[in-house]
Write an enzyme that holds these catalytic residues in place. Structure first.
Site, PDB file in Angstrom:
ATOM      1  CB  SER A 172      -0.948  -0.048   1.204  1.00  0.00           C
ATOM      2  OG  SER A 172      -1.906   0.964   1.150  1.00  0.00           O
ATOM      3  CG  HIS A 372      -5.541  -2.412   0.457  1.00  0.00           C
ATOM      4  ND1 HIS A 372      -4.912  -2.165  -0.753  1.00  0.00           N
ATOM      5  CD2 HIS A 372      -4.908  -1.616   1.364  1.00  0.00           C
ATOM      6  CE1 HIS A 372      -3.966  -1.270  -0.589  1.00  0.00           C
ATOM      7  NE2 HIS A 372      -3.928  -0.924   0.691  1.00  0.00           N
TER       8      HIS A 372
END
Length: 397
Positions: A172, A372
């Site tokens: 990320s 994610h």
């Protein structure tokens, strides 16, 4: 905010009073452990190091110098650096059980594992001259993480290990600051053997989810709502909720859904027995300014330096009236990238555009069912991702 917190706790208390007895699972001891203690609990050697950045921040880096079964290997071990994402910390890499956490698997595969902590999170709240009570301490975003944190951390590791290059794994925002640093500082990029990119977020053109709604709000309103200092740190209230709420069988799913609401849904791939551990270490906090910066990425539809809000302030910082854009095409590192089909933050459409901008892309894999968080906590991550990471790094030795 304090009144809202009391109302929330009171409401949760009422809910819990109606939960049948016998539905509370034991509190995992890792709830009350720091990162080094978690590492050592699983039988690995654990270390904590302090790194001073060029602008005075003192960062903590956690290390697993070797695996449990390869204590006596000869010669230096290849070094890998793991960098967490937004609102996270180094615990991300070790909060699953030992055979499911990337940090432990890399150590057992013969790597010297270092796990960074960006300024402003739980483990990096010190400065040579500033206090966390001062606004100046919190005047940073991912710009400074790329400009100061990464060079300081990487150079410290190289000096400590005697190595000339390391592998860099980012998740990320950990990818974001890697792309910025390695494209802006070619001398730093020479110290990276391979860049391994997990769910990178560089643009938010196609991203979705509740967290993105903050990006629609004007910066002054966000400052009125959250102040100018710390954003979503670990706190006594969060820890209380983790211990007294997230250990209830019925409430575990509610706690997990907080993560899913922010990042995308893949409920069956999360180890529900670890939810209390996850929530006592994440969120780990960042600065309000960093969140404002991500809001600007959303509004302006491009990756650029922080907009200080006026031509005069931008000119002071950048010698131009508007913030400069980052050109990641300048990065010349062998790069491997993994993406998820259900990832709300690193949307596959944004990833498709990003892939065309990476000059030395050596590998890409999209995992259709992943969100994610599957990259750090997914039950199937060891065979769908971690084995590939280890194989690729050994190939590029």
């Amino acid at each position: 905010m304090q009144l809202q917190g009391l109302v929330f706790v009171f409401t949760i208390g009422i809910l819990l009073s109606r939960v049948p007895t016998g539905t509370v699972s034991a509190v995992d001891p890792e709830v009350n452990m720091n990162v080094t203690e978690i590492i050592m609990r699983w039988g690995y050697p654990g270390e904590e190091h302090s790194v001073l950045t060029g602008d005075g921040y003192i960062l903590s880096i956690h290390r697993i110098p070797r695996g449990r079964k390869n204590h006596f290997g000869k010669g230096p071990r290849p070094v890998v650096y793991l960098q967490h994402g937004l609102l996270a910390d180094s615990s991300n890499w070790v909060t699953n059980i030992d055979n499911s956490s990337l940090g432990f698997l890399l150590a057992d595969a013969g790597f010297d594992v270092w796990m960074g902590n960006s300024r402003g999170n739980t483990w990096s709240l010190k400065h040579k001259t500033l206090s966390v009570s001062q606004d100046e301490f919190w005047a940073f975003s991912f710009d400074e993480m790329a400009k100061y944190d990464l060079p300081a951390s990487i150079n410290y590791i190289l000096n400590k290990t005697g190595q000339e290059q390391i592998y860099y794994v980012g998740h990320s925002q950990g990818c974001t600051i890697g792309f910025i640093a390695f494209s802006q500082m070619p001398e730093l990029a020479k110290k990276i053997k391979m860049f391994l990119v997990l769910a990178p977020v560089l643009s938010l053109n196609f991203a979705s989810g509740p967290l993105l709604q903050l990006g629609r709000l004007p910066d002054p309103l966000l400052k009125d709502m959250f102040g100018q200092k710390q954003f979503l740190p670990q706190s006594a209230m969060l820890k209380w909720l983790s211990i007294h709420v997230c250990t209830h069988v019925i409430m575990k799913e509610l706690c997990a859904n907080v993560f899913f609401l922010l990042c995308g849904f893949n409920e069956k791939n999360l180890n529900m027995s670890r939810v209390d551990v996850y929530t006592t270490h994440c969120p780990a906090g960042t600065s309000v300014q960093n969140m404002l910066h991500w809001g600007q990425v959303f509004k302006y539809r491009k990756l650029q330096a922080f907009d200080w809000g006026s031509s005069e302030k931008n000119y002071f910082h950048y010698n131009q009236s508007f913030p400069p854009s980052y050109n990641i095409k300048n990065m010349r590192l062998p790069t491997a990238l993994w993406s998820g089909g259900r990832d709300w933050l690193a949307d596959i459409n944004d990833i498709t555009i990003l892939l065309t901008q990476i000059p030395k892309l050596v590998y890409h894999k999209n995992i259709p069912e992943w969100d994610h968080l599957d990259f750090i906590w997914g039950l199937d991550a060891p065979w769908k991702l971690y084995d590939e990471i280890i194989s690729l790094m050994k190939k590029y030795q």
